[in-house]
Design a protein around this motif. Sequence first.
Motif, PDB file in Angstrom:
ATOM      1  N   VAL A 327       0.887  -1.124   0.103  1.00 39.94           N
ATOM      2  CA  VAL A 327       0.080  -0.087  -0.108  1.00 39.94           C
ATOM      3  C   VAL A 327       1.001   1.094   0.006  1.00 39.94           C
ATOM      4  N   SER A 328       0.376   2.312  -0.538  1.00 40.22           N
ATOM      5  CA  SER A 328       0.904   3.639  -0.547  1.00 40.22           C
ATOM      6  C   SER A 328      -0.102   4.701  -0.192  1.00 40.22           C
ATOM      7  N   LEU A 329       0.263   5.653   0.467  1.00 38.26           N
ATOM      8  CA  LEU A 329      -0.633   6.860   0.724  1.00 38.26           C
ATOM      9  C   LEU A 329      -0.681   7.874  -0.519  1.00 38.26           C
ATOM     10  N   ARG A 330      -1.947   8.462  -0.724  1.00 38.94           N
ATOM     11  CA  ARG A 330      -1.899   9.384  -1.841  1.00 38.94           C
ATOM     12  C   ARG A 330      -2.952  10.315  -1.380  1.00 38.94           C
ATOM     13  N   ASN A 331      -2.524  11.547  -1.719  1.00 42.32           N
ATOM     14  CA  ASN A 331      -3.404  12.625  -1.649  1.00 42.32           C
ATOM     15  C   ASN A 331      -4.582  12.824  -2.538  1.00 42.32           C
ATOM     16  N   ILE A 332      -5.640  13.309  -2.172  1.00 42.19           N
ATOM     17  CA  ILE A 332      -6.718  13.175  -2.992  1.00 42.19           C
ATOM     18  C   ILE A 332      -7.505  14.599  -2.769  1.00 42.19           C
ATOM     19  N   GLU A 333      -8.342  15.049  -3.845  1.00 40.72           N
ATOM     20  CA  GLU A 333      -9.230  16.310  -3.803  1.00 40.72           C
ATOM     21  C   GLU A 333     -10.585  15.937  -3.714  1.00 40.72           C
ATOM     22  N   VAL A 334     -11.343  16.367  -2.440  1.00 41.63           N
ATOM     23  CA  VAL A 334     -12.530  16.043  -2.220  1.00 41.63           C
ATOM     24  C   VAL A 334     -13.643  16.991  -2.606  1.00 41.63           C
ATOM     25  N   ALA A 335     -14.583  16.584  -3.545  1.00 40.63           N
ATOM     26  CA  ALA A 335     -15.436  17.530  -3.870  1.00 40.63           C
ATOM     27  C   ALA A 335     -16.539  17.870  -3.031  1.00 40.63           C
ATOM     28  N   ALA A 336     -16.957  16.574  -2.404  1.00 43.36           N
ATOM     29  CA  ALA A 336     -18.087  16.805  -1.508  1.00 43.36           C
ATOM     30  C   ALA A 336     -17.955  15.366  -0.529  1.00 43.36           C
ATOM     31  N   PHE A 337     -18.693  15.743   0.555  1.00 40.60           N
ATOM     32  CA  PHE A 337     -18.895  14.409   1.509  1.00 40.60           C
ATOM     33  C   PHE A 337     -19.864  14.546   2.587  1.00 40.60           C
ATOM     34  N   ASP A 338     -20.177  13.396   2.760  1.00 39.15           N
ATOM     35  CA  ASP A 338     -21.415  13.181   3.881  1.00 39.15           C
ATOM     36  C   ASP A 338     -20.853  12.032   4.948  1.00 39.15           C
ATOM     37  N   PRO A 339     -21.570  11.615   6.048  1.00 37.23           N
ATOM     38  CA  PRO A 339     -21.138  10.620   6.813  1.00 37.23           C
ATOM     39  C   PRO A 339     -20.876   9.399   6.441  1.00 37.23           C
ATOM     40  N   ALA A 340     -21.511   9.094   5.087  1.00 32.42           N
ATOM     41  CA  ALA A 340     -21.232   7.815   4.596  1.00 32.42           C
ATOM     42  C   ALA A 340     -20.350   7.658   3.030  1.00 32.42           C
ATOM     43  N   MET A 341     -20.385   8.807   2.377  1.00 38.79           N
ATOM     44  CA  MET A 341     -19.763   8.614   1.100  1.00 38.79           C
ATOM     45  C   MET A 341     -18.825   9.954   0.843  1.00 38.79           C
ATOM     46  N   VAL A 342     -17.690   9.884   0.222  1.00 39.71           N
ATOM     47  CA  VAL A 342     -16.982  10.840  -0.193  1.00 39.71           C
ATOM     48  C   VAL A 342     -16.845  10.916  -1.715  1.00 39.71           C
ATOM     49  N   VAL A 343     -17.085  12.150  -2.228  1.00 43.34           N
ATOM     50  CA  VAL A 343     -16.928  12.319  -3.730  1.00 43.34           C
ATOM     51  C   VAL A 343     -15.572  12.791  -4.005  1.00 43.34           C
ATOM     52  N   VAL A 344     -14.717  12.040  -4.727  1.00 44.02           N
ATOM     53  CA  VAL A 344     -13.263  12.346  -5.065  1.00 44.02           C
ATOM     54  C   VAL A 344     -13.138  12.994  -6.439  1.00 44.02           C
ATOM     55  N   SER A 345     -12.699  14.217  -6.478  1.00 43.23           N
ATOM     56  CA  SER A 345     -12.411  15.041  -7.844  1.00 43.23           C
ATOM     57  C   SER A 345     -11.169  14.454  -8.535  1.00 43.23           C
ATOM     58  N   GLN A 346     -10.172  14.503  -7.678  1.00 38.75           N
ATOM     59  CA  GLN A 346      -8.893  14.530  -8.423  1.00 38.75           C
ATOM     60  C   GLN A 346      -8.045  13.368  -7.520  1.00 38.75           C
TER      61      GLN A 346
END
Length: 375
Positions: A327-346
């Motif tokens: 495994v490796s750790l990677r930064n992401i850009e979050v477009a939106a989130f709620d307690p159940a789901m994360v929307v990743v834009s990049q």
Amino acid sequence: MKQSSTTAAVRNCCSRNFPKSLSVLLLPLVLGLAGCGKDAEQVEAPPRPVRTVTVELSDTANPVSLTGRIEARNEAGLGFRIAGRLIERSVNVGDVVEPGEIIAKLDPQNELNALSSAQAALNAANGQLNKSRNAFERQEQLLANGFTTRAVFDQAQQALLAATSQVDDASARLKLARDQVAFTELKADTAGVVTARGAEPGEVVQAGQMIVQIARENGRDAVFDVPAQLLRNLPPDPLVTVRLNDNAAVTAQGRVREVAPQADPATRTFPVRVGLIDPPAAIRLGAGITGSVVPQAGSAINLPASALTRIEGAPAVWVVDPATESVSLRNIEVAAFDPAMVVVSQGLEVGEIVVTAGVQALHPGQVVRLLGVQP
């Protein structure tokens, strides 16, 4: 060589002090202890089991939820126009005020003295004006009958004009002194609720210093910190539904009224103000809320919220390399989130494997065992 020496030493010791049968029993044990350090170095930690999900695109037309807060649409800090010592503040945080209500007072003694002085100056100026007017009228009659000169008449006329000007000046000074006395009382200019106080009775305050802050009762705004990706996907003039966090039955709707031109330097999100349409009384200032809006149709990457972690203060996920199962750790850009789901834009590509359970116990390069890959 080291093992042979140890064996020989044990044999010598046993031959001198122990029976032969006992030495035969101890020899395998000593040989095992001599080699245990080498075996421990060769033992590797087993792969850590994790649950994962395969990245794929999904429809973003589903409602997106964001958390926010309720703020006043218009909020103003009220202060005195003059400096002085605060002797009274009749309101506190949370009090409701009405237009024209006195909310604070300064010590008015100096202003009252100035008012008395201005009134006396006006009285003196009026007396001088009466005297100059009588003198002018006498000189006017004498000049008409030929019993005085034009020079004396001009002097009387000039004195009358000067006295009139002095009365005008004294009247203006009296009005200014009255205004100064009125400025020692701070009045609310509109109905609202006190949200903060800036001075206590007994303090010497400066002109313009905030004494109380009032949220005017002419509207409520729902304020959200919105990622740039979600802003780009919002339809024109979207309708936002707002719910109280502690009472989901209390709802209101509103339209986007203002979008900040600059992102917050810490969160890289844009504050957005949504003007609520006839909000119920239960939606009070400072209340925590959840707003939902339907973005424009499109595609995005949705991940379970359990996959999200942080690195150097930025959101990140653990990505599995299928070749090495590390495994490796990677930064992401979050477009939106709620307690159940994360929307990743990049930050992610379709087909990559992301860890969704067990992220707290991982470290870069660690070998994992996939319990299940969700297609």
